[in-house]
Structure formats: C-alpha cells, structure tokens
Design a protein around this motif. Structure first.
Motif, PDB file in Angstrom:
ATOM      1  N   ALA A  18       4.116 -11.199  49.736  1.00 20.58           N
ATOM      2  CA  ALA A  18       4.148  -9.939  50.482  1.00 20.58           C
ATOM      3  C   ALA A  18       4.068 -10.185  51.982  1.00 20.58           C
ATOM      4  O   ALA A  18       4.797  -9.569  52.764  1.00 20.58           O
ATOM      5  N   PHE A  19       3.211 -11.095  52.386  1.00 15.21           N
ATOM      6  CA  PHE A  19       3.003 -11.358  53.812  1.00 15.21           C
ATOM      7  C   PHE A  19       4.280 -11.888  54.464  1.00 15.21           C
ATOM      8  O   PHE A  19       4.576 -11.542  55.621  1.00 15.21           O
ATOM      9  N   SER A  20       5.052 -12.702  53.750  1.00 14.46           N
ATOM     10  CA  SER A  20       6.279 -13.258  54.323  1.00 14.46           C
ATOM     11  C   SER A  20       7.337 -12.195  54.561  1.00 14.46           C
ATOM     12  O   SER A  20       8.260 -12.394  55.361  1.00 14.46           O
ATOM     13  N   GLY A  21       7.219 -11.055  53.877  1.00 13.61           N
ATOM     14  CA  GLY A  21       8.148  -9.963  54.114  1.00 13.61           C
ATOM     15  C   GLY A  21       7.658  -8.971  55.150  1.00 13.61           C
ATOM     16  O   GLY A  21       8.455  -8.235  55.739  1.00 13.61           O
ATOM     17  N   ILE A  22       6.338  -8.946  55.377  1.00 16.14           N
ATOM     18  CA  ILE A  22       5.756  -7.975  56.301  1.00 16.14           C
ATOM     19  C   ILE A  22       5.589  -8.556  57.699  1.00 16.14           C
ATOM     20  O   ILE A  22       5.939  -7.924  58.693  1.00 16.14           O
ATOM     21  N   SER A  23       5.065  -9.773  57.784  1.00 16.28           N
ATOM     22  CA  SER A  23       4.772 -10.353  59.089  1.00 16.28           C
ATOM     23  C   SER A  23       5.992 -10.455  60.001  1.00 16.28           C
ATOM     24  O   SER A  23       5.903 -10.083  61.180  1.00 16.28           O
ATOM     25  N   PHE A  70      -0.146  -2.361  46.669  1.00 19.82           N
ATOM     26  CA  PHE A  70       0.953  -1.835  47.473  1.00 19.82           C
ATOM     27  C   PHE A  70       1.617  -2.862  48.382  1.00 19.82           C
ATOM     28  O   PHE A  70       2.657  -2.573  48.974  1.00 19.82           O
ATOM     29  N   GLY A  71       1.019  -4.040  48.513  1.00 16.76           N
ATOM     30  CA  GLY A  71       1.561  -5.010  49.460  1.00 16.76           C
ATOM     31  C   GLY A  71       2.992  -5.416  49.162  1.00 16.76           C
ATOM     32  O   GLY A  71       3.860  -5.403  50.039  1.00 16.76           O
ATOM     33  N   GLN A  72       3.272  -5.790  47.910  1.00 11.47           N
ATOM     34  CA  GLN A  72       4.613  -6.222  47.562  1.00 11.47           C
ATOM     35  C   GLN A  72       5.616  -5.081  47.659  1.00 11.47           C
ATOM     36  O   GLN A  72       6.776  -5.281  48.051  1.00 11.47           O
ATOM     37  N   GLN A  73       5.190  -3.876  47.308  1.00  8.43           N
ATOM     38  CA  GLN A  73       6.070  -2.714  47.434  1.00  8.43           C
ATOM     39  C   GLN A  73       6.438  -2.474  48.897  1.00  8.43           C
ATOM     40  O   GLN A  73       7.589  -2.159  49.213  1.00  8.43           O
ATOM     41  N   TYR A  74       5.471  -2.606  49.765  1.00  9.76           N
ATOM     42  CA  TYR A  74       5.702  -2.447  51.200  1.00  9.76           C
ATOM     43  C   TYR A  74       6.672  -3.516  51.705  1.00  9.76           C
ATOM     44  O   TYR A  74       7.630  -3.220  52.436  1.00  9.76           O
ATOM     45  N   ALA A  75       6.440  -4.780  51.307  1.00  7.00           N
ATOM     46  CA  ALA A  75       7.310  -5.868  51.743  1.00  7.00           C
ATOM     47  C   ALA A  75       8.741  -5.680  51.248  1.00  7.00           C
ATOM     48  O   ALA A  75       9.709  -5.918  51.975  1.00  7.00           O
ATOM     49  N   SER A  76       8.888  -5.232  50.005  1.00  8.48           N
ATOM     50  CA  SER A  76      10.228  -5.008  49.455  1.00  8.48           C
ATOM     51  C   SER A  76      10.953  -3.898  50.212  1.00  8.48           C
ATOM     52  O   SER A  76      12.160  -3.997  50.475  1.00  8.48           O
ATOM     53  N   GLY A  77      10.237  -2.841  50.571  1.00  6.65           N
ATOM     54  CA  GLY A  77      10.855  -1.769  51.330  1.00  6.65           C
ATOM     55  C   GLY A  77      11.345  -2.226  52.688  1.00  6.65           C
ATOM     56  O   GLY A  77      12.418  -1.806  53.150  1.00  6.65           O
ATOM     57  N   LEU A  78      10.595  -3.117  53.336  1.00  7.45           N
ATOM     58  CA  LEU A  78      11.023  -3.644  54.625  1.00  7.45           C
ATOM     59  C   LEU A  78      12.218  -4.570  54.465  1.00  7.45           C
ATOM     60  O   LEU A  78      13.150  -4.551  55.283  1.00  7.45           O
ATOM     61  N   ARG A  79      12.210  -5.383  53.409  1.00 10.28           N
ATOM     62  CA  ARG A  79      13.332  -6.309  53.207  1.00 10.28           C
ATOM     63  C   ARG A  79      14.635  -5.561  52.958  1.00 10.28           C
ATOM     64  O   ARG A  79      15.710  -5.997  53.383  1.00 10.28           O
ATOM     65  N   HIS A  80      14.564  -4.448  52.255  1.00 16.64           N
ATOM     66  CA  HIS A  80      15.776  -3.682  51.964  1.00 16.64           C
ATOM     67  C   HIS A  80      16.400  -3.098  53.224  1.00 16.64           C
ATOM     68  O   HIS A  80      17.584  -2.771  53.236  1.00 16.64           O
ATOM     69  N   ARG A  81      15.606  -2.982  54.277  1.00 15.06           N
ATOM     70  CA  ARG A  81      16.110  -2.441  55.534  1.00 15.06           C
ATOM     71  C   ARG A  81      16.543  -3.523  56.504  1.00 15.06           C
ATOM     72  O   ARG A  81      16.972  -3.230  57.623  1.00 15.06           O
ATOM     73  N   GLN A  82      16.403  -4.774  56.114  1.00 12.63           N
ATOM     74  CA  GLN A  82      16.837  -5.872  56.960  1.00 12.63           C
ATOM     75  C   GLN A  82      18.322  -6.165  56.747  1.00 12.63           C
ATOM     76  O   GLN A  82      18.912  -5.781  55.736  1.00 12.63           O
ATOM     77  N   SER A  83      18.903  -6.845  57.711  1.00 11.00           N
ATOM     78  CA  SER A  83      20.292  -7.267  57.577  1.00 11.00           C
ATOM     79  C   SER A  83      20.407  -8.376  56.539  1.00 11.00           C
ATOM     80  O   SER A  83      19.404  -8.992  56.152  1.00 11.00           O
ATOM     81  N   GLN A  84      21.619  -8.630  56.097  1.00 12.90           N
ATOM     82  CA  GLN A  84      21.846  -9.694  55.116  1.00 12.90           C
ATOM     83  C   GLN A  84      21.494 -11.048  55.718  1.00 12.90           C
ATOM     84  O   GLN A  84      21.724 -11.285  56.905  1.00 12.90           O
ATOM     85  N   PRO A  85      20.898 -11.958  54.931  1.00 18.38           N
ATOM     86  CA  PRO A  85      20.556 -13.279  55.465  1.00 18.38           C
ATOM     87  C   PRO A  85      21.788 -14.058  55.872  1.00 18.38           C
ATOM     88  O   PRO A  85      22.894 -13.813  55.391  1.00 18.38           O
ATOM     89  N   GLY A  86      21.595 -14.993  56.776  1.00 15.32           N
ATOM     90  CA  GLY A  86      22.690 -15.810  57.265  1.00 15.32           C
ATOM     91  C   GLY A  86      23.152 -16.839  56.245  1.00 15.32           C
ATOM     92  O   GLY A  86      22.609 -16.954  55.145  1.00 15.32           O
ATOM     93  N   GLY A  87      24.146 -17.603  56.623  1.00 11.98           N
ATOM     94  CA  GLY A  87      24.748 -18.552  55.695  1.00 11.98           C
ATOM     95  C   GLY A  87      24.027 -19.877  55.586  1.00 11.98           C
ATOM     96  O   GLY A  87      24.351 -20.679  54.708  1.00 11.98           O
ATOM     97  N   LYS A  88      23.049 -20.136  56.450  1.00 15.81           N
ATOM     98  CA  LYS A  88      22.310 -21.389  56.408  1.00 15.81           C
ATOM     99  C   LYS A  88      20.944 -21.176  55.772  1.00 15.81           C
ATOM    100  O   LYS A  88      20.233 -20.235  56.123  1.00 15.81           O
ATOM    101  N   GLY A  89      20.594 -22.043  54.840  1.00 15.25           N
ATOM    102  CA  GLY A  89      19.274 -22.004  54.230  1.00 15.25           C
ATOM    103  C   GLY A  89      18.445 -23.184  54.698  1.00 15.25           C
ATOM    104  O   GLY A  89      18.920 -24.327  54.673  1.00 15.25           O
ATOM    105  N   HIS A  90      17.229 -22.921  55.142  1.00 17.94           N
ATOM    106  CA  HIS A  90      16.332 -23.962  55.650  1.00 17.94           C
ATOM    107  C   HIS A  90      15.092 -24.026  54.775  1.00 17.94           C
ATOM    108  O   HIS A  90      14.076 -23.386  55.076  1.00 17.94           O
ATOM    109  N   PRO A  91      15.114 -24.735  53.658  1.00 14.18           N
ATOM    110  CA  PRO A  91      13.898 -24.884  52.845  1.00 14.18           C
ATOM    111  C   PRO A  91      12.970 -25.936  53.444  1.00 14.18           C
ATOM    112  O   PRO A  91      13.415 -26.902  54.075  1.00 14.18           O
TER     113      PRO A  91
END
Length: 218
Positions: free
Chosen positions: A174-179, A37-58
């Motif tokens: 999953a952790f990067s979407g939940i934490s 369920f971890g990835q499903q939980y993380a995906s659900g949280l990501r869908h409720r977040q705002s759109q990412p900004g225009g700068k990418g920091h790899p």
C-alpha cells in the motif's frame, strides 16, 4: 487513515492529528484503518496514474524483520513509478523468478527492456520468465530502482522496523502506491508548477478517500 501513509509519523501522532479534527480514536483503531483501507486507497491512486513506461528497473534491498534478514524486491519504471514489491526470505533465482512473474501479472504489461544490476539471479530469471524482453545488466543504469528504496527506509526507521513478513508485505504494497503520489519530482519543477501539482494531488486524494478538507475556522 491516509495520514499514517502520507507522513513519517507513528500511530500515536496520527491519533493526535485525528483528535485535532474532533475525533477520539486509539492507536489500535488507526492501525486497523490502515490494514482495512490502505490497499484500497493505493489502488485508487494507481488507477489515476499514467501507464508505466517501457523500462523496468527491478532491484532488491535487505530489511530486518524481528532481527532476521529478509529481502524486499521492488520494480520501478524509468520515471520512478513503483510497479510492484515482494518480500521474500531469499535473494536467489527462485525469488527473482517469482518476482518477475508477479510483476507481469500485476501490471498486465510486458516491459520493452529490463534494467538490472549485476546480480546473476536476474539473468537466470530473465531467461526463464521473459526471454523475449531486452535485458541490460549494469549497476550504474539501475539508479532509478535504487532511489525508490529511500521512502521505505525512512518509514522503516520511523516504525522501528517491521514485525512480520506478512505485515511488511501488506504495508509496503500500500505504501508504495501512496507515497509516490505525494512525492513529485520536485527538483525538476518550478515553484509554481510544484504548488499547482500538489494542489491537484490533494484533490485526487480527497476523491479517492472521500475525505473533505477541514473547514476553516470562523
């Protein structure tokens, strides 16, 4: 299940918290919950977040898996939202290209500008994957990505390292979407705003997981 991602606890401590709610489960059961369920939980949280900004920091950081050095590639936007992660064995141009391609595929958005450190592999990968995107290469400008590694380091210490590349990839994806959901930028908020924000975040957590709050004792 969400407890093992929310708090820096081991499976045994999570099992004790679940036991407090009146359920008896083993550490293996909690581990399987996280995998299922971890990835499903993380995906659900990501869908409720705002759109990412225009700068990418790899950025990339090494992690130890069974005593071998691997590299965790991570990208965040200017607000600290984690966009994608990838665990690879190398820190070269091929790995950088793979990461940038998966980043474009996963986010479905092309960043306005790419901000990286001085690693030369980024320059070559940028020319190959997204030459039409602006590129800034300066170590001091990439602190946003550097700071996003801290929660992973904390979990790595709590878990006493990762056991395999696949397991690390699944958990960290999953952790990067939940934490971040439970780590608001507290230093930029007043106390009142922070408490209100935490209340909203836990309400969203309950909507995503279908978990109701524990009833108060009579």
């Amino acid at each position: 299940m969400w407890l093992s991602f929310r708090f820096p606890l081991g499976f045994r401590e999570v099992g004790e918290l679940v036991l407090e709610r009146g359920m008896i489960v083993s550490c293996g059961t909690v581990r399987r919950w996280c995998l299922e369920f971890g990835q499903q939980y993380a995906s659900g949280l990501r869908h409720r977040q705002s759109q990412p900004g225009g700068k990418g920091h790899p950025d990339e950081v090494f992690i130890k898996i069974n005593g071998e050095r691997k590299y965790l590639w991570r990208a965040a936007d200017q607000d600290g939202m984690v966009l994608d992660i990838l665990v690879r064995s190398r820190r070269d141009t091929a790995a950088a290209e793979r990461f940038l391609r998966t980043l474009l595929t996963k986010t479905g958005r092309v960043p306005r500008v790419l901000v990286t450190d001085k690693l030369r592999s980024y320059r070559a990968a940028h020319r190959e994957v997204m030459p039409f995107v602006g590129h800034r290469s300066h170590k001091g400008l990439n602190n946003r990505a550097e700071n996003s590694h801290r929660p992973t380091r904390q979990r790595e210490r709590a878990m006493k390292g990762f056991r395999g590349v696949g397991a690390a990839q699944r958990f960290l994806a999953a952790f990067s979407g939940i934490s971040p959901h439970f780590r608001p930028r507290r230093h930029l908020m007043t106390g009142t705003r922070h408490r209100a924000g935490v209340t909203v975040r836990f309400a969203v957590r309950e909507q995503v997981t279908g978990v109701t709050s524990r009833p108060a004792a009579a």
